[in-house]
Each structure stands twice: as C-alpha cells, then as structure tokens.
Scaffold this active site. Structure first.
Site, PDB file in Angstrom:
ATOM      1  N   TYR A  29       0.885  -1.199  -0.128  1.00 49.40           N
ATOM      2  CA  TYR A  29       0.071  -0.002   0.094  1.00 49.40           C
ATOM      3  C   TYR A  29       0.714   1.249  -0.002  1.00 49.40           C
ATOM      4  CZ  TYR A  29      -4.777  -1.741   1.041  1.00 49.40           C
ATOM      5  OH  TYR A  29      -5.987  -2.364   0.853  1.00 49.40           O
ATOM      6  N   ASP A  65     -12.419  -8.802   4.255  1.00 47.95           N
ATOM      7  CA  ASP A  65     -13.923  -8.748   3.466  1.00 47.95           C
ATOM      8  C   ASP A  65     -14.521 -10.150   3.696  1.00 47.95           C
ATOM      9  OD1 ASP A  65     -13.660  -5.807   3.109  1.00 47.95           O
ATOM     10  OD2 ASP A  65     -14.080  -6.504   1.153  1.00 47.95           O
ATOM     11  N   ASP A 106      -6.440  -6.923   4.458  1.00 52.91           N
ATOM     12  CA  ASP A 106      -7.893  -6.100   3.598  1.00 52.91           C
ATOM     13  C   ASP A 106      -8.489  -7.364   2.979  1.00 52.91           C
ATOM     14  OD1 ASP A 106      -9.200  -4.100   2.447  1.00 52.91           O
ATOM     15  OD2 ASP A 106      -8.014  -4.618   0.471  1.00 52.91           O
ATOM     16  N   ASP A 138      -3.108 -18.157   1.216  1.00 59.59           N
ATOM     17  CA  ASP A 138      -4.116 -18.844   0.371  1.00 59.59           C
ATOM     18  C   ASP A 138      -5.111 -20.031   1.118  1.00 59.59           C
ATOM     19  OD1 ASP A 138      -1.693 -19.957   0.640  1.00 59.59           O
ATOM     20  OD2 ASP A 138      -1.669 -20.918  -1.716  1.00 59.59           O
ATOM     21  N   LYS A 149       2.825 -15.123   3.103  1.00 55.52           N
ATOM     22  CA  LYS A 149       3.410 -15.978   2.193  1.00 55.52           C
ATOM     23  C   LYS A 149       4.626 -16.128   2.221  1.00 55.52           C
ATOM     24  CE  LYS A 149       1.814 -17.794  -1.950  1.00 55.52           C
ATOM     25  NZ  LYS A 149       0.945 -19.233  -2.101  1.00 55.52           N
TER      26      LYS A 149
HETATM   27  C1  IPM Z   1     -10.543  -0.782   3.956  1.00 56.25           C
HETATM   28  C2  IPM Z   1     -10.846  -0.405   2.554  1.00 56.25           C
HETATM   29  C3  IPM Z   1      -9.797   0.422   1.970  1.00 56.25           C
HETATM   30  C4  IPM Z   1      -8.170  -0.490   2.108  1.00 56.25           C
HETATM   31  C5  IPM Z   1      -9.800   1.226   0.746  1.00 56.25           C
HETATM   32  C6  IPM Z   1     -11.089   2.000   0.592  1.00 56.25           C
HETATM   33  C7  IPM Z   1      -8.447   1.932   0.338  1.00 56.25           C
HETATM   34  O1  IPM Z   1     -10.841  -1.412   1.572  1.00 56.25           O
HETATM   35  O2  IPM Z   1     -10.354  -0.177   4.649  1.00 56.25           O
HETATM   36  O3  IPM Z   1     -10.477  -2.172   4.192  1.00 56.25           O
HETATM   37  O4  IPM Z   1      -8.071  -0.978   1.177  1.00 56.25           O
HETATM   38  O5  IPM Z   1      -7.479  -0.388   3.080  1.00 56.25           O
HETATM   39 MG    MG Z   2     -10.892  -3.434   2.494  1.00 59.08          MG
END
Ligand code: IPM
Ligand code: MG
Length: 356
Positions: free
Chosen positions: A142, A249, A245, A221, A189
């Site tokens: 990042y 999700d 990240d 993975d 990884k």
């Molecule tokens: C998160 C989001 C952010 C990230 C984006 C919006 C830049 O997905 O906070 O998880 O990737 O960190």
């Molecule tokens: Mg995110």
C-alpha cells in the site's frame, strides 16, 4: 468523563451511518453522565469537491486535536473506472492512516447468534465463530514505491516491511491473544515473499516472549480456504496490510454481512473507528444502509480510546437485544423476516436507542 469526538462521515452512506453512531454516543453520555463534545470534518470525495484535497490540512489538525474519530467511508464510483484520476478519495484515507500512525487495524468478527441464517455459510460451521483480526495498516504494498516504466507499459508497487513495523503489530496481537483463547495465527506468504519471511522471523522471535500463547503459521491462500471451511479454529489472526484487507472482507461473511462489522485503527495518537464497509453509492440517500457497523464502531471507540468498558458493553448488548427482538435491516433479513421488522437506517438507530 469529558471527551471531544470528531465525526468524519466521508462519502456515500458514511453520512447516514455516522449520524446514527453519533446519536448512540450521545445516548451513552446522558445515560452514564459523561460530556461528549463533537466537531465534523471532511474527507474523501466530499473533501475533493469542497477543497480539491481528499484530506484537507484542517481535517488532519482536527483529528490530532480530538480524543477519538468516528469515521464513515470514502469512495465514489466516478473514480472506480477511471484509472487515470490523479486525485482519489482513497488517498485521503491512506494519508490519514500514515499521518496519525494508525498501524494496527482491529477487525473483530463475531456472529450474533440471531444472524446465523443471514450468512451464506452453513450455521453448524459458523456457530461460535469469534475471530479478532490484526491487520497491519501503514506498510506493505500500500505504501511502497509505485509507478510506471517502459513508457507506461510496465507498472510496479513495492511491498516493504521493516522488523520494527512487524514487531509492533505482532506485539499487539500477542497481547490481545492473552486476553482471549491464547491462540494466534500469523498469516503470510513466506513460501514466496521476502517480506513474509521477515514477518515470520519476527513473529517466531516474539513468540518466545509469549510462551502461554499457542502460535500457528498459515499461508494466506490456505487461510482464505480455512476461514470458510472451519472459522471456529481461529482466535486472533495477525497479518500484513494487503492480506488483511482481503481476508477481512471474506471473513465479514462469517458475521452475516459487511453491514455488521466495525473496526478500530489505533497506533501512536488519536484512534479512528469505522465500519469495514465502503461508501455503497448504490444505496446512498435511500435510508437503507445498516447502521449497526457504525454503532458497533462507537462501542469499540468507547472501550479502546476511552476505557469505558461498561458503556461499550451496553451498546453491544442493545444491538443484541434489537436483533433478538427480530429487527433487521435489509442486508441481514431473510425470507422468514416479516416485512414490518425490516427497518431503514434511522429506524434501526432508534430501535438501538430504545434498548439503551
Ligand atoms: C478498507 C478499504 C480501504 C483499504 C480502501 C477504501 C482504500 O478497503 O479499509 O478495508 O484498502 O484499506
Ligand atoms: Mg477493504
């Protein structure tokens, strides 16, 4: 207790959900005899529109001067399909994380029992799942060097970690594991990436200081697979920025919906509390957004930044009561939910306030 809280709604449904989160904080202040004062500031697309800058200096200053930040979301669809845009809402979020030194992102994944059927995973696999993710937030691919070469035909993003960066997030994760089931899973990884090999080396060394914590190492993975196959095997998980990240999700499905997940970003100074969901422009302004992630972010804020555990528990308990009473927003409703129990953003907020 006197505290100053900055509300940073950002874009899309960020506006609607933080308005509800703030009401909950206000209710807590009244109920428990605290004085919370508030200010607001811009970030993301709304800040670009107003000032040309996704993180105006004024916002950053206000953040530094607050005791905690309740954050909404950033993003706007107009940038998503425009790779050439130089100024983007997300830059505001990333700069905020870096400037405030928010290196630890805590994402608790806990399924409220009433939502067992809201997930696409089988209830018998899910029951009892309770995971605390520590995602490193200010390093990795990042924040490394990025750019183009060969006349723009080749692009690169450099992933970089220092020993120091891995150690400080690792320590936070070990400390948290000690207060829970004493199990830590470090995800990397290391079979491919040098940053992961350093990561593993640092965690292995730290583990010697925490002999009471059982540590396992998994590749990212395999972790993606295990989260769905057997979520209950995890307690605390620590991982790098990009892996964290993606995995969180995925893990949001364990909690039924992205609309339920709160997060805390902490580090050297002011803590920032926000839902893990995004700006969701498809439902913005319709009053459909689930405010529970923002409400649960307010609960994390009370606990972590202010040390108000009873107040935090009161919020979580109110959310639990609302779910037990059968109320749902659209994203967590199922076929059995009667129409009159499906609430919009504000009504869901009012229901939580009533139980508080
Ligand atoms: C998160 C989001 C952010 C990230 C984006 C919006 C830049 O997905 O906070 O998880 O990737 O960190
Ligand atoms: Mg995110």
């Amino acid at each position: 207790m006197n505290k100053h809280i900055l509300i940073v709604p950002g874009d899309g449904i960020g506006q609607e959900v933080t308005a509800v989160g703030k009401k909950v904080l206000d209710k807590i202040a009244t109920k428990f005899g605290h004085t919370f004062t508030y200010d607001e500031a811009l970030i993301g697309h709304v800040a670009i529109e107003a000032t040309g800058d996704p993180l105006p200096a004024e916002t950053l200053q206000k953040m530094r001067n607050s005791d905690a930040v309740l954050f909404g979301a950033v993003g706007h669809p107009k940038y998503d399909n425009d790779p050439s845009a130089k100024v983007r809402p997300e830059q505001g979020l990333l700069k905020m994380r870096k400037e405030l030194g928010l290196y630890a992102n805590l994402r608790p994944i806990k399924l409220f029992d009433e939502l067992l059927s809201a997930s696409s995973i089988k209830p018998e696999i899910l029951k009892g799942a309770d995971i605390l993710f520590f995602r490193e937030l200010t390093g990795d691919i990042y924040f490394g060097e990025k750019g183009r070469k060969n006349n723009g035909d080749t692009a690169f993003d450099v992933a970089e970690y220092s020993r120091y960066e891995v150690e400080r997030i690792g320590r936070k994760a070990f400390e948290a594991a000690r207060t829970r089931k004493k199990k830590l899973c470090s995800v990397d990884k290391a079979n491919v990436l040098e940053t992961s090999r350093l990561w593993r080396e640092v965690i292995q060394k730290l583990a010697l200081e925490y002999p009471d914590v059982e540590v396992e190492y998994q590749f990212v993975d395999a972790t993606a697979m295990l989260l769905i196959k057997d979520p209950c095997r995890f307690d605390v998980v620590v991982t790098a920025n990009l892996f964290g990240d993606i995995l969180t999700d995925e893990a949001s499905q364990i909690a039924g919906s992205m609309g339920m997940l709160a997060s805390a970003s902490i580090g050297d100074g002011t803590g920032v509390y926000e839902p893990i969901h995004g700006s969701a422009h498809d439902i913005t302004g319709k009053g459909l957004a689930n405010p529970l992630a923002s409400i649960l972010s307010a609960a994390l804020l009370l606990d972590i930044s202010f040390g108000l555990k009873a107040e935090s528990d009161a919020v979580i308990n109110a959310v639990d009561q609302v779910l037990k009473a059968g109320y749902r927003t659209r994203d967590i409703a199922d076929k059995q939910t009667p129409a009159d129990k499906i609430l919009g953003t504000e009504a869901m907020g009012e229901a939580v306030l009533k139980f508080l």
